[in-house]
Structure formats: C-alpha cells, structure tokens
Design a protein around this motif. Sequence first.
Motif, PDB file in Angstrom:
ATOM      1  N   MET A   1       0.942  -1.156   0.516  1.00  0.00           N
ATOM      2  CA  MET A   1      -0.130  -0.179   0.042  1.00  0.00           C
ATOM      3  C   MET A   1       0.898   1.396   0.062  1.00  0.00           C
ATOM      4  O   MET A   1       1.827   1.146   0.515  1.00  0.00           O
ATOM      5  CB  MET A   1      -0.838   0.223   1.651  1.00  0.00           C
ATOM      6  CG  MET A   1      -2.234   1.045   1.013  1.00  0.00           C
ATOM      7  SD  MET A   1      -2.575   1.377   2.926  1.00  0.00           S
ATOM      8  CE  MET A   1      -3.855   0.167   2.426  1.00  0.00           C
ATOM      9  N   ASN A   2       0.907   1.896  -1.248  1.00  0.00           N
ATOM     10  CA  ASN A   2       0.887   3.047  -1.222  1.00  0.00           C
ATOM     11  C   ASN A   2       1.535   3.746   0.535  1.00  0.00           C
ATOM     12  O   ASN A   2       0.322   4.321   1.084  1.00  0.00           O
ATOM     13  CB  ASN A   2       0.159   4.252  -1.480  1.00  0.00           C
ATOM     14  CG  ASN A   2       1.106   6.066  -2.295  1.00  0.00           C
ATOM     15  OD1 ASN A   2       1.464   6.426  -1.419  1.00  0.00           O
ATOM     16  ND2 ASN A   2       1.886   5.793  -3.164  1.00  0.00           N
ATOM     17  N   LYS A   3       2.506   4.503   0.885  1.00  0.00           N
ATOM     18  CA  LYS A   3       2.816   5.119   2.559  1.00  0.00           C
ATOM     19  C   LYS A   3       1.872   6.045   2.659  1.00  0.00           C
ATOM     20  O   LYS A   3       1.335   6.542   3.523  1.00  0.00           O
ATOM     21  CB  LYS A   3       3.882   5.075   2.538  1.00  0.00           C
ATOM     22  CG  LYS A   3       4.759   6.128   2.097  1.00  0.00           C
ATOM     23  CD  LYS A   3       6.048   6.835   2.660  1.00  0.00           C
ATOM     24  CE  LYS A   3       6.749   7.783   1.838  1.00  0.00           C
ATOM     25  NZ  LYS A   3       7.889   8.080   1.743  1.00  0.00           N
ATOM     26  N   ALA A   4       1.079   7.400   1.211  1.00  0.00           N
ATOM     27  CA  ALA A   4       0.071   8.560   2.012  1.00  0.00           C
ATOM     28  C   ALA A   4      -1.226   7.572   2.019  1.00  0.00           C
ATOM     29  O   ALA A   4      -1.333   8.273   2.954  1.00  0.00           O
ATOM     30  CB  ALA A   4       0.452   8.589   0.347  1.00  0.00           C
ATOM     31  N   TYR A  11      -8.441   9.479   3.211  1.00  0.00           N
ATOM     32  CA  TYR A  11      -8.333   9.716   2.206  1.00  0.00           C
ATOM     33  C   TYR A  11      -9.046   8.096   1.426  1.00  0.00           C
ATOM     34  O   TYR A  11      -8.987   6.902   2.197  1.00  0.00           O
ATOM     35  CB  TYR A  11      -7.192  10.213   1.269  1.00  0.00           C
ATOM     36  CG  TYR A  11      -7.064  11.615   1.640  1.00  0.00           C
ATOM     37  CD1 TYR A  11      -6.918  12.743   0.354  1.00  0.00           C
ATOM     38  CD2 TYR A  11      -6.270  11.524   2.904  1.00  0.00           C
ATOM     39  CE1 TYR A  11      -6.803  13.530   0.796  1.00  0.00           C
ATOM     40  CE2 TYR A  11      -5.986  13.337   2.859  1.00  0.00           C
ATOM     41  CZ  TYR A  11      -6.100  13.925   1.934  1.00  0.00           C
ATOM     42  OH  TYR A  11      -5.832  15.251   2.680  1.00  0.00           O
ATOM     43  N   LYS A  12      -9.883   8.327   0.054  1.00  0.00           N
ATOM     44  CA  LYS A  12     -10.153   7.330  -0.418  1.00  0.00           C
ATOM     45  C   LYS A  12      -9.888   7.690  -1.512  1.00  0.00           C
ATOM     46  O   LYS A  12      -9.274   8.558  -2.090  1.00  0.00           O
ATOM     47  CB  LYS A  12     -12.225   7.945  -0.842  1.00  0.00           C
ATOM     48  CG  LYS A  12     -12.056   6.720  -1.907  1.00  0.00           C
ATOM     49  CD  LYS A  12     -13.948   6.350  -1.886  1.00  0.00           C
ATOM     50  CE  LYS A  12     -14.606   5.482  -2.031  1.00  0.00           C
ATOM     51  NZ  LYS A  12     -15.653   4.901  -2.645  1.00  0.00           N
ATOM     52  N   PHE A  23      -7.172  11.439  -5.460  1.00  0.00           N
ATOM     53  CA  PHE A  23      -7.511  11.486  -3.820  1.00  0.00           C
ATOM     54  C   PHE A  23      -8.631  12.430  -3.345  1.00  0.00           C
ATOM     55  O   PHE A  23      -8.383  13.376  -4.059  1.00  0.00           O
ATOM     56  CB  PHE A  23      -6.434  10.996  -3.287  1.00  0.00           C
ATOM     57  CG  PHE A  23      -5.293  10.176  -3.325  1.00  0.00           C
ATOM     58  CD1 PHE A  23      -5.469   8.703  -3.099  1.00  0.00           C
ATOM     59  CD2 PHE A  23      -4.462  10.122  -3.975  1.00  0.00           C
ATOM     60  CE1 PHE A  23      -4.348   7.811  -3.276  1.00  0.00           C
ATOM     61  CE2 PHE A  23      -3.920   9.458  -4.326  1.00  0.00           C
ATOM     62  CZ  PHE A  23      -3.511   7.659  -3.701  1.00  0.00           C
ATOM     63  N   LYS A  24      -9.581  11.917  -2.760  1.00  0.00           N
ATOM     64  CA  LYS A  24     -10.099  12.305  -1.801  1.00  0.00           C
ATOM     65  C   LYS A  24     -10.773  12.398  -0.413  1.00  0.00           C
ATOM     66  O   LYS A  24     -11.119  11.475  -0.456  1.00  0.00           O
ATOM     67  CB  LYS A  24     -11.678  12.478  -2.803  1.00  0.00           C
ATOM     68  CG  LYS A  24     -13.237  13.348  -2.493  1.00  0.00           C
ATOM     69  CD  LYS A  24     -13.994  13.463  -3.229  1.00  0.00           C
ATOM     70  CE  LYS A  24     -15.283  14.214  -3.242  1.00  0.00           C
ATOM     71  NZ  LYS A  24     -16.564  13.771  -3.827  1.00  0.00           N
ATOM     72  N   GLY A 153      -4.567  13.774  -8.680  1.00  0.00           N
ATOM     73  CA  GLY A 153      -4.817  14.556  -8.262  1.00  0.00           C
ATOM     74  C   GLY A 153      -5.416  14.896  -6.216  1.00  0.00           C
ATOM     75  O   GLY A 153      -5.445  13.627  -5.950  1.00  0.00           O
ATOM     76  N   ILE A 154      -5.594  15.600  -6.083  1.00  0.00           N
ATOM     77  CA  ILE A 154      -5.801  15.564  -4.449  1.00  0.00           C
ATOM     78  C   ILE A 154      -6.939  16.446  -4.108  1.00  0.00           C
ATOM     79  O   ILE A 154      -6.702  17.672  -4.688  1.00  0.00           O
ATOM     80  CB  ILE A 154      -4.815  16.170  -3.405  1.00  0.00           C
ATOM     81  CG1 ILE A 154      -3.954  14.983  -3.658  1.00  0.00           C
ATOM     82  CG2 ILE A 154      -5.565  15.943  -2.876  1.00  0.00           C
ATOM     83  CD1 ILE A 154      -4.131  13.559  -3.290  1.00  0.00           C
TER      84      ILE A 154
END
Length: 340
Positions: A1-4, A11-12, A23-24, A153-154
């Motif tokens: 899994m991405n560490k972010a 975030y989803k 991500f949102k 995007g965020i």
Amino acid sequence: MNKAIQKHPDYKKYVIDSKLQYFKPHASKIEKTFAEEISSSLNRESKFIVPKFFYDKKGSDLFEKICTLPEYYPTRTEIAILKKLKTELPSFIDDSFRLVELGSGASVKTRLLLDIFTQMQQTTEYFPIDISEILAESSEQLLQDYDNLRITGIIDTYEGGLEFLKNYDDKNNLILFLGSSFGNFSPTDGKIFLEKINSTMKSGDLFLIGLDLVKDSQILESAYNDKQGITAEFNLNVLSRINDELDADFNLDNFSHYSIYNKEDQRIEMYLKSLVNQSVVISKSGLLLNLEKNELIHTEHSHKFTLDQIKTLFTSTGFKINHTWLDEKTNFSLTLVSKN
C-alpha cells in the motif's frame, strides 16, 4: 500500500485508468469541516466566510468567467509572463521534476507549463491539488491533449494536499501557485502558509508563485466590480452553496456584492452586504444568524505587493529567490524560489 494512504486513512483513492487517479477526503469529513467553519465564522460580531468556500462547481465555473473579463487584468497578464518561461524555465529544472499545482481549477495556465515539461520528459507527472470537483473534469481533458501525461490529483484544501504530498515519494517537485490567490491570506496567515510549503519541500524542490502588484486603485476596483456583474454573482454564490450543502435559507435578493480598495492596507476588500434586517437559519451548523441592514459579511481580501515586500516575504519564510518575471506594465509578478 502507498505510504500516503497509510498515513492518510481519511482519503479514498479513485483509479480512473492507468493515466489518472485521484484522492479525495471522505464526504463526511468535508461536510463536517464546512459546517463547523461556517458556524464559527458567522457566529461573531465581524462576520466572514473563508474564500476557499467560493469554489464549488458553480463557483469554479464563475471564476473561470471572471478570468476572461476585460476588467480582470491578472489572468491575461500572468499568461503573458508564463509564455516567457518557455525559453527561460528549462534552465532551472530538468527531466526529473514533477509538476504540482495548488488550486489548479480548469488548468488553462497549467498548459503553458505542461508544454515545457512534456517537451523535456518522456513521461510527465502532474499533481493538481484543488478543493473543487472540477479537478477530475479538467484532468480528463488534459489527458486527451497530452499523450505522455500521468495525473495524480488531490481534491482537498491546499494544506491537506501539501501534507499528502510531503508523504508521497522522493521525486523533485515544481510547485505552482498561480493567479493572485496568495493575496487572499492575511499577512500573518500568508507567512504561515509559506512556511508550511517550505516545510513540505525537499532541498531540490522549486516553488513558482504569482503575486499581484500595487497599482492605480481605479484599475484594481474595476477588476473586482465588473460591468457584467459576474464577480457579484460569484460572491453571492457562496450563499447558494451554504443553502444547498448546509440546509440554510439565505435569500440572495436580500444581499448585494460590495468591493473596495483599501490603499493603506494594500488590499481589495470584498463583502456581502445585507440589504435588510433579516434572520437566516443554517440548520447543519445549528446557527440562527441575525443581520442588520447594511451589515457586512467579509468574503475576501486580495492583498497587493511591492517588489521589496515580495523579497522580504520570502527571505523571512526560509526561501531563496531564484528569479522574478514581470509584465511590461509591472502589474503582476511570477517569482521562482527554493529552500534557503
């Protein structure tokens, strides 16, 4: 899994295809924040609404219209400066950089930077951060026009997006903050924001920011009081958003757009003026708002700067100025900085 994602479980992740993901924050998180902030800012003697709440879908569309108005000089002036960067920016970056943008909107000006990046790189990564859903729409359009583009995007506030970026990976970033959005901050909050950006940047990162300059007050006031009334519609739309999302009963006919230039503080001040004595219920904030005739709700400051003030601003927040670009009339500036 991405560490972010590990560090930001709020975030989803949405994967559209191999070229686009974003991500949102979960909807409950956004609604709670909006309701709490509106309750806090309107439940005081000097009432205000934070300008980031202008930018729902309709607000973002209205702002794009504002950018094309004859009175609104910042957009066309900044575009003219950005065109100079085609030959000058490559001396500051190389093919290892990612393009990051705060407040990407419809990405019109972004294309001038993407043209530079895609000429230099086999694959260009673009990382837009925007509070509005327009991010997803504009990203899909960009991918149709740039074959070698990948977008992550965020959909969040600048601060949320910057925190996400800080924990994302080790790639060099050119962070953009175009337009004159920085002028919306108070001097104190502006310094805090720049220090926040500085803290997220690695030693090799760069930050390119647009800043509106001090000029004749008539030019400034015309830019925020256009004859077509688009800025007024944009200002009033924030009340429509509160009605729709927080179950409020603002009657927009009871308010008018009011904007002036405060020469002493070097800023445009924008307000919503109550035209009558009135009461408004904002159900999801649990607020009964009482307004007197001619009472003002502050919605935006747009600070203007001198070149000396810009230099002081960046040196005091841990930056080194690499270059400043100006238009011929010295109405607007683009400044490229790095960590000191």
